[in-house]
Write a protein that holds these residues in place. Structure first.
Motif, PDB file in Angstrom:
ATOM      1  N   ASP A 167       3.017 -10.305   3.411  1.00 47.86           N
ATOM      2  CA  ASP A 167       2.279  -9.233   2.751  1.00 47.86           C
ATOM      3  C   ASP A 167       2.345  -7.964   3.601  1.00 47.86           C
ATOM      4  OD1 ASP A 167       0.772  -7.919   0.929  1.00 47.86           O
ATOM      5  OD2 ASP A 167      -1.056  -9.078   1.212  1.00 47.86           O
ATOM      6  N   VAL A 168       2.317  -6.831   2.933  1.00 46.77           N
ATOM      7  CA  VAL A 168       2.300  -5.546   3.625  1.00 46.77           C
ATOM      8  C   VAL A 168       1.014  -4.817   3.272  1.00 46.77           C
ATOM      9  CG1 VAL A 168       3.379  -3.283   3.802  1.00 46.77           C
ATOM     10  CG2 VAL A 168       4.805  -5.305   3.644  1.00 46.77           C
ATOM     11  N   TYR A 227      -0.974  -5.487   0.166  1.00 47.17           N
ATOM     12  CA  TYR A 227      -0.391  -5.165  -1.139  1.00 47.17           C
ATOM     13  C   TYR A 227      -0.565  -6.298  -2.141  1.00 47.17           C
ATOM     14  CZ  TYR A 227       3.105  -4.668  -4.801  1.00 47.17           C
ATOM     15  OH  TYR A 227       3.725  -4.625  -6.018  1.00 47.17           O
ATOM     16  N   LEU A 272       9.839  -6.369  -0.522  1.00 47.04           N
ATOM     17  CA  LEU A 272       8.880  -7.306   0.068  1.00 47.04           C
ATOM     18  C   LEU A 272       9.258  -8.743  -0.292  1.00 47.04           C
ATOM     19  CD1 LEU A 272       6.295  -7.817   1.612  1.00 47.04           C
ATOM     20  CD2 LEU A 272       4.995  -7.304  -0.444  1.00 47.04           C
ATOM     21  N   LEU A 320       8.805  -0.750   2.603  1.00 49.58           N
ATOM     22  CA  LEU A 320       8.934  -2.203   2.753  1.00 49.58           C
ATOM     23  C   LEU A 320       8.547  -2.959   1.489  1.00 49.58           C
ATOM     24  CD1 LEU A 320       7.609  -3.795   6.044  1.00 49.58           C
ATOM     25  CD2 LEU A 320       9.864  -3.935   5.023  1.00 49.58           C
ATOM     26  N   ILE A 321       7.866  -2.301   0.584  1.00 49.52           N
ATOM     27  CA  ILE A 321       7.448  -2.964  -0.650  1.00 49.52           C
ATOM     28  C   ILE A 321       8.550  -2.795  -1.703  1.00 49.52           C
ATOM     29  CG2 ILE A 321       5.720  -3.041  -2.487  1.00 49.52           C
ATOM     30  CD1 ILE A 321       3.691  -2.028  -0.350  1.00 49.52           C
ATOM     31  N   GLN A 338      10.270 -11.774   2.211  1.00 50.63           N
ATOM     32  CA  GLN A 338       9.577 -13.059   2.143  1.00 50.63           C
ATOM     33  C   GLN A 338      10.579 -14.203   1.957  1.00 50.63           C
ATOM     34  OE1 GLN A 338       5.763 -13.598  -0.036  1.00 50.63           O
ATOM     35  NE2 GLN A 338       7.001 -14.751  -1.477  1.00 50.63           N
ATOM     36  N   ALA A 341       8.082  -4.538  -5.856  1.00 49.80           N
ATOM     37  CA  ALA A 341       8.000  -5.424  -4.676  1.00 49.80           C
ATOM     38  C   ALA A 341       9.322  -6.109  -4.341  1.00 49.80           C
ATOM     39  CB  ALA A 341       6.894  -6.457  -4.848  1.00 49.80           C
TER      40      ALA A 341
END
Lengths: 236, 78
Positions: A161-162, A165, A137, A129-130, A141, A134
């Motif tokens: 945020d995950v 992170y 992510l 997911l990042i 977002q 990023a």
């Protein structure tokens, strides 16, 4: 009624960045404003004669006043936005086939006194997911901001945020900034950091803005734009 | 995968009744076709293609979970 329309001028290295910065400041999305490019800027030759891009954003008539400042947010508004935000992220993750727990909270106020809504995602092995730098992510977002913004009828100050992170990354970036600034001071040589997305570059600029003896600049084009830490004395 | 694109698109457009998503498998690749009204094209593409790029990023994760690859094509109604 007076014809007072909110406008904002912004200067940045490129037109896109100027628009992004201005939208961020207004807390609006790009279809809520009219954009006028005042100066496209130019890269110049070898950095000589480089000119920054300049844009003017005008909030469209039918839009409510910019609500970037936390002032416009009543607690009830905030609660409503938070529940829409966590619902949206849950729906997105579900359709991406990712099992995770989503929670929502109000973050600490930033330098401008604005409190972001933070959506936390917790689960097992969510590195997918990042993504690289990023990227995933940030996409999550961005899409979440758009959907929530459309729902509440305005821009939202929202961070996804995950597993902590972003916080870890921010701490790491601050340390990196300090280390590289010391290096620049010691050697008298400019230090160029790896390419970073705008939000990460901002952390570096802010961390070093009050440091004596160095200044920071961004160079290059997105998505390869990087921060350079330049010592006041010595070669550039 | 189709459901992901459907959800994002219907949430962003002004006219969700004109959102049509279809999905076709071709070996390990899934081709997804998103159609929205002409007026809503800008909303699903975004300035500089930012929205489309974000949708593709998220779609990649959804596909990887399924051990597949996905393509997203955005079209105007004919």
């Amino acid at each position: 009624m007076t014809e007072s329309r909110a406008t904002l001028e912004m200067i940045a290295p490129t037109v896109d960045e100027a628009i992004d910065k201005a939208l961020e400041e207004l807390g609006l999305t790009d279809d809520e404003v009219e954009v006028e490019v005042l100066d496209e800027g130019s890269k110049g030759m070898l950095g000589i004669g480089a000119r920054q891009a300049r844009v003017r954003l005008t909030v469209k008539d039918s839009q409510p006043a910019p609500r970037s400042a936390a002032q416009a947010q009543t607690p009830a508004d905030m609660d409503n936005t938070m529940s829409i935000a966590s619902h949206t992220v849950t729906e997105l993750l579900d359709r991406m086939g990712i099992r995770a727990e989503v929670s929502c909270r109000v973050g600490a106020a930033d330098e401008e006194g604005q409190t972001p809504i933070i959506v936390d995602i917790q689960g097992n092995d969510l590195s997918i997911l990042i993504g690289k730098r990023a990227e995933t992510l940030n996409a999550l977002q961005y899409v979440t901001r758009l959907i929530v913004g459309k729902e509440v009828g305005g821009g939202v100050n929202l961070i996804v945020d995950v597993e902590g992170y972003r916080e870890r990354r921010e701490r790491g970036l601050r340390e990196l900034a300090q280390r590289m600034a010391q290096q620049a001071l010691k050697t008298g040589h400019s230090q160029t950091l790896e390419p970073m997305p705008p939000g990460e570059r901002r952390i570096i600029h802010l961390e070093l803005q009050n440091m004596e003896g160095v200044r920071t600049e961004s160079t290059g084009e997105e998505p390869k734009r990087k921060v350079v830490i330049i010592p006041d004395e010595g070669e550039q | 995968m189709k459901e992901l694109i459907e959800y994002i698109a219907t949430s962003l457009v002004d006219d969700p009744t004109q959102v049509f998503v279809s999905q076709r498998r071709q070996g390990a690749t899934v081709n997804i076709r998103l159609e929205v009204s002409k007026e809503d094209m800008g909303r699903v593409i975004g300035r500089g293609g930012k929205v489309a790029a974000a949708m593709r990023s998220l779609l990649r994760v959804a596909a990887a979970n399924d051990h597949k690859r996905a393509n997203l094509q955005i079209v105007e109604p004919e």
